[in-house]
Design an enzyme around this catalytic site. Sequence first.
Site, PDB file in Angstrom:
ATOM      1  N   LYS A  75      14.510  -8.556  32.493  1.00 27.23           N
ATOM      2  CA  LYS A  75      15.595  -9.459  32.900  1.00 27.23           C
ATOM      3  C   LYS A  75      15.073 -10.769  33.505  1.00 27.23           C
ATOM      4  O   LYS A  75      15.665 -11.830  33.306  1.00 27.23           O
ATOM      5  CB  LYS A  75      16.543  -8.748  33.865  1.00 27.23           C
ATOM      6  CG  LYS A  75      17.338  -7.632  33.186  1.00 27.23           C
ATOM      7  CD  LYS A  75      18.351  -6.982  34.108  1.00 27.23           C
ATOM      8  CE  LYS A  75      19.100  -5.876  33.355  1.00 27.23           C
ATOM      9  NZ  LYS A  75      20.192  -5.290  34.122  1.00 27.23           N
ATOM     10  N   ASP A 111      26.386  -8.168  34.499  1.00 22.89           N
ATOM     11  CA  ASP A 111      26.409  -6.876  35.219  1.00 22.89           C
ATOM     12  C   ASP A 111      27.449  -6.851  36.339  1.00 22.89           C
ATOM     13  O   ASP A 111      28.250  -5.922  36.439  1.00 22.89           O
ATOM     14  CB  ASP A 111      25.032  -6.565  35.807  1.00 22.89           C
ATOM     15  CG  ASP A 111      24.070  -5.964  34.790  1.00 22.89           C
ATOM     16  OD1 ASP A 111      24.532  -5.342  33.818  1.00 22.89           O
ATOM     17  OD2 ASP A 111      22.849  -6.116  34.982  1.00 22.89           O
TER      18      ASP A 111
HETATM   19  N1  LIG Z   1      25.906   1.198  35.542  1.00 18.88           N
HETATM   20  C1  LIG Z   1      25.200   0.181  35.112  1.00 18.88           C
HETATM   21  O1  LIG Z   1      25.611  -0.562  34.216  1.00 18.88           O
HETATM   22  C2  LIG Z   1      23.868  -0.106  35.767  1.00 18.88           C
HETATM   23  C3  LIG Z   1      23.221  -1.333  35.535  1.00 18.88           C
HETATM   24  C4  LIG Z   1      21.994  -1.553  36.167  1.00 18.88           C
HETATM   25  C5  LIG Z   1      21.435  -0.580  36.988  1.00 18.88           C
HETATM   26  N2  LIG Z   1      22.103   0.591  37.180  1.00 18.88           N
HETATM   27  C6  LIG Z   1      21.559   1.625  38.087  1.00 18.88           C
HETATM   28  O2  LIG Z   1      21.470   1.086  39.396  1.00 18.88           O
HETATM   29  C7  LIG Z   1      20.373   1.672  40.084  1.00 18.88           C
HETATM   30  C8  LIG Z   1      19.466   0.590  40.656  1.00 18.88           C
HETATM   31  O3  LIG Z   1      18.886  -0.138  39.583  1.00 18.88           O
HETATM   32  P1  LIG Z   1      18.102  -1.510  39.825  1.00 18.88           P
HETATM   33  O4  LIG Z   1      17.760  -2.030  38.488  1.00 18.88           O
HETATM   34  O5  LIG Z   1      18.829  -2.383  40.758  1.00 18.88           O
HETATM   35  O6  LIG Z   1      16.758  -0.966  40.540  1.00 18.88           O
HETATM   36  P2  LIG Z   1      15.730  -1.777  41.445  1.00 18.88           P
HETATM   37  O7  LIG Z   1      15.802  -3.234  41.126  1.00 18.88           O
HETATM   38  O8  LIG Z   1      14.457  -1.041  41.320  1.00 18.88           O
HETATM   39  O9  LIG Z   1      16.304  -1.600  42.955  1.00 18.88           O
HETATM   40  C9  LIG Z   1      16.318  -0.358  43.565  1.00 18.88           C
HETATM   41  C10 LIG Z   1      16.942  -0.490  44.967  1.00 18.88           C
HETATM   42  O10 LIG Z   1      17.128   0.810  45.483  1.00 18.88           O
HETATM   43  C11 LIG Z   1      16.388   0.950  46.681  1.00 18.88           C
HETATM   44  N3  LIG Z   1      15.774   2.273  46.688  1.00 18.88           N
HETATM   45  C12 LIG Z   1      14.925   2.796  45.770  1.00 18.88           C
HETATM   46  N4  LIG Z   1      14.582   4.053  46.090  1.00 18.88           N
HETATM   47  C13 LIG Z   1      15.221   4.336  47.252  1.00 18.88           C
HETATM   48  C14 LIG Z   1      15.264   5.466  48.110  1.00 18.88           C
HETATM   49  N5  LIG Z   1      14.580   6.576  47.802  1.00 18.88           N
HETATM   50  N6  LIG Z   1      16.024   5.396  49.219  1.00 18.88           N
HETATM   51  C15 LIG Z   1      16.721   4.283  49.523  1.00 18.88           C
HETATM   52  N7  LIG Z   1      16.716   3.167  48.758  1.00 18.88           N
HETATM   53  C16 LIG Z   1      15.984   3.203  47.642  1.00 18.88           C
HETATM   54  C17 LIG Z   1      15.356  -0.124  46.685  1.00 18.88           C
HETATM   55  O11 LIG Z   1      15.053  -0.446  48.031  1.00 18.88           O
HETATM   56  P3  LIG Z   1      13.685  -1.210  48.475  1.00 18.88           P
HETATM   57  O12 LIG Z   1      13.988  -2.679  48.429  1.00 18.88           O
HETATM   58  O13 LIG Z   1      13.471  -0.696  49.854  1.00 18.88           O
HETATM   59  O14 LIG Z   1      12.619  -0.772  47.503  1.00 18.88           O
HETATM   60  C18 LIG Z   1      16.089  -1.242  45.958  1.00 18.88           C
HETATM   61  O15 LIG Z   1      16.911  -1.948  46.835  1.00 18.88           O
HETATM   62  C19 LIG Z   1      19.686   2.586  39.072  1.00 18.88           C
HETATM   63  O16 LIG Z   1      20.144   3.894  39.252  1.00 18.88           O
HETATM   64  C20 LIG Z   1      20.153   2.060  37.739  1.00 18.88           C
HETATM   65  O17 LIG Z   1      20.147   3.049  36.743  1.00 18.88           O
HETATM   66  C21 LIG Z   1      23.306   0.838  36.586  1.00 18.88           C
END
Ligand SMILES: NC(=O)c1ccc[n+]([C@@H]2O[C@H](COP(=O)([O-])OP(=O)(O)OC[C@H]3O[C@@H](n4cnc5c(N)ncnc54)[C@H](OP(=O)(O)O)[C@@H]3O)[C@@H](O)[C@H]2O)c1
Length: 284
Positions: A75, A111
């Site tokens: 992205k 998104d």
């Molecule tokens: N439904 C949809 O269309 C859609 C679209 C995109 C993403 N998603 C979902 O959204 C979720 C996040 O995706 P993303 O792309 O935003 O991921 P990302 O950029 O890797 O961000 C992950 C976030 O979660 C936090 N995190 C990770 N592990 C954690 C834990 N064990 N405890 C507490 N906080 C934690 C991280 O905090 P830190 O800053 O502390 O590392 C960060 O803020 C995923 O499950 C993904 O599949 C869904």
Amino acid sequence: VTARVHISGSTQLAAVIGHPVRHSLSPALHNAAFAACGLDWAFTAFEVAPDQGEAAVRAIVPLGIRGLSVTMPHKDAAAAAVDELSPAAAALGAVNCVVNRDGRLEGENTDGDGFVASLRLDHGIDASGMRCVVLGAGGAARSVIRALGLAGAAEVAVVNRTPAPGTQAARLAGPAGRAVDVEASPSIIEAADLVVNATPVGMDRPAVTTPRTPIDPALIRPGQIIADLIVHPRRTQLLDEAEARGARIVPGLGMLVHQAALAFHLWTGQPAPVDAMWAAVKQT
Ligand SMILES: NC(=O)c1ccc[n+]([C@@H]2O[C@H](COP(=O)([O-])OP(=O)(O)OC[C@H]3O[C@@H](n4cnc5c(N)ncnc54)[C@H](OP(=O)(O)O)[C@@H]3O)[C@@H](O)[C@H]2O)c1
């Protein structure tokens, strides 16, 4: 029924790039949509190595590919590769949808709007005036934080394990945004109208086993709206706990369907057949 795609010399192509991309729902969603509209378009998935995102995006110009969905980890690279960024893509520094307009590449981010559209169209929920909590500050969280701010939320409180990205992400909501420490978050979560899990906690993934919910379920109260962006599994433990406590639940699949519907509209200029897209994704 899987959409049957007939490919001829004049078929227009769109695709998703990602790594890994094998489990992407985008081909099912978009091929069903093209079929439902009788469009001579087809949609495929390209597995693109992590360092090849920009090259892959640029390659759609000589190939005449009409548009791309962009997923992890490309992205940011897509934002660097396009000629022009929409306001959402510019604010987020991330592109999830590329539109090839006669060789000029436009980068969009659908998104956050997809999430707000799912709230409104799938659940009849208007976020305006609501006190919202977003858990997480990654790419998905940031898009939702911005969209909730634009939708007129009264407050968008961002709770992130690591404080600095949380503070930055909260700014995306404008004056409604504020970052909240994890320690101070329980009372704010309890008082919120809408809580959104944008962390991976609760995913079907061996690396994330404990805890299975991103907040203590005891904080959830009847009438609250609990959304989870996770799509694997379709229904997380957080949503089960929320429903058992009388909350309204918003699963992540709706955001996925509606971001795709917005992309379909940008590529084809036609309104997306959202019902056909829902039907396709429910079969997966
Ligand atoms: N439904 C949809 O269309 C859609 C679209 C995109 C993403 N998603 C979902 O959204 C979720 C996040 O995706 P993303 O792309 O935003 O991921 P990302 O950029 O890797 O961000 C992950 C976030 O979660 C936090 N995190 C990770 N592990 C954690 C834990 N064990 N405890 C507490 N906080 C934690 C991280 O905090 P830190 O800053 O502390 O590392 C960060 O803020 C995923 O499950 C993904 O599949 C869904």
